[in-house]
Scaffold this active site. Sequence first.
Site, PDB file in Angstrom:
ATOM      1  N   ILE A  95       0.881  -1.182   0.000  1.00 44.42           N
ATOM      2  CA  ILE A  95       0.000   0.000   0.000  1.00 44.42           C
ATOM      3  C   ILE A  95       0.913   1.225   0.000  1.00 44.42           C
ATOM      4  O   ILE A  95       1.941   1.228   0.679  1.00 44.42           O
ATOM      5  CB  ILE A  95      -0.845   0.009   1.294  1.00 44.42           C
ATOM      6  CG1 ILE A  95      -1.597  -1.314   1.418  1.00 44.42           C
ATOM      7  CG2 ILE A  95      -1.735   1.244   1.360  1.00 44.42           C
ATOM      8  CD1 ILE A  95      -3.037  -1.298   1.108  1.00 44.42           C
ATOM      9  N   HIS A 112      -4.302  -4.291 -12.404  1.00 42.81           N
ATOM     10  CA  HIS A 112      -5.072  -5.022 -11.404  1.00 42.81           C
ATOM     11  C   HIS A 112      -5.820  -6.159 -12.105  1.00 42.81           C
ATOM     12  O   HIS A 112      -6.421  -5.939 -13.161  1.00 42.81           O
ATOM     13  CB  HIS A 112      -6.069  -4.078 -10.714  1.00 42.81           C
ATOM     14  CG  HIS A 112      -6.913  -4.794  -9.707  1.00 42.81           C
ATOM     15  ND1 HIS A 112      -6.424  -5.172  -8.469  1.00 42.81           N
ATOM     16  CD2 HIS A 112      -8.185  -5.232  -9.765  1.00 42.81           C
ATOM     17  CE1 HIS A 112      -7.379  -5.808  -7.802  1.00 42.81           C
ATOM     18  NE2 HIS A 112      -8.453  -5.850  -8.567  1.00 42.81           N
TER      19      HIS A 112
HETATM   20  C1  GRF Z   1      -0.646  -9.754 -11.605  1.00 44.24           C
HETATM   21  O1  GRF Z   1      -1.779 -10.565 -11.688  1.00 44.24           O
HETATM   22  C2  GRF Z   1      -1.017  -8.327 -11.367  1.00 44.24           C
HETATM   23  O2  GRF Z   1      -2.208  -7.964 -11.984  1.00 44.24           O
HETATM   24  C3  GRF Z   1      -1.195  -8.292  -9.869  1.00 44.24           C
HETATM   25  O3  GRF Z   1      -0.182  -9.125  -9.357  1.00 44.24           O
HETATM   26  C4  GRF Z   1       0.173 -10.083 -10.354  1.00 44.24           C
HETATM   27  C5  GRF Z   1       1.643  -9.923 -10.585  1.00 44.24           C
HETATM   28  O4  GRF Z   1       2.159 -10.886 -11.441  1.00 44.24           O
HETATM   29  N1  GRF Z   1      -1.161  -6.935  -9.380  1.00 44.24           N
HETATM   30  P1  GRF Z   1       3.599 -10.716 -12.072  1.00 44.24           P
HETATM   31  O5  GRF Z   1       4.563 -10.434 -10.922  1.00 44.24           O
HETATM   32  O6  GRF Z   1       3.535  -9.556 -13.029  1.00 44.24           O
HETATM   33  O7  GRF Z   1       3.892 -12.004 -12.758  1.00 44.24           O
END
Ligand code: GRF
Length: 218
Positions: A95, A112
């Site tokens: 956060i 997200h």
């Molecule tokens: C992804 O699903 C992203 O949307 C979320 O955390 C995950 C990270 O995956 N915030 P990576 O580290 O990019 O493989």
Amino acid sequence: MSDPLKVGVVISGRGSNLQALLDACNAAGFPADIVLVISNNPDVEGLRRAERAGVATETINHRDFDDRQSFERALTASMERAGAEIICHAGFMRIVTAEYLAHWHDRLINIHPSLLPAFPGLDTHQRALDAGVKLHGCTVHYVREEVDVGPIIGQAAVPVLDDDSEESLAARVLGAEHQLYPLCLKLVAEGRVKVEGDTATIKSAEGADSQILLSPAH
Ligand code: GRF
């Protein structure tokens, strides 16, 4: 903003979205360059991905700081030293405070794994299955104080199939993330994203405003 746009990426782990951004930035003519990758966790796969791509990395471990602000100030200082003009959070699991957000206002984007405003927060794929939605996906947005809220740059939708597990749905969404994030970064780098209040509009190449809807094949 310079051309190419100088981008800093902040990660916490696997870095598959970082990889998609690295690959995009490596392609000839892409309007952005990644100048620094920072992880708050040491020894993660994302750092190795950046190293393999020849991009500078730093670990800034939040556990080494007394509070969130001092951690974020160190992060901002490193990004500024590297010349980053905008920051991409890519699986960064911390956060952030109002001070950091004010500093990077409209220069900080995040991905997200849901079609916001549905399913902010964690466990988005299981919650989508529990809710019985037929479309799920991902969102790239500017970051604001409330978690997983902020002007939406782009969204990618995928179907939810009857026999999906959390894992199979997560994998389908992740594939969409890897297409969406570079596309949204390109739009930002081209100066085609206009933020007004709570929303962002995309100026099309012809000059008209349009929304981006990406529906990757499944
Ligand atoms: C992804 O699903 C992203 O949307 C979320 O955390 C995950 C990270 O995956 N915030 P990576 O580290 O990019 O493989």
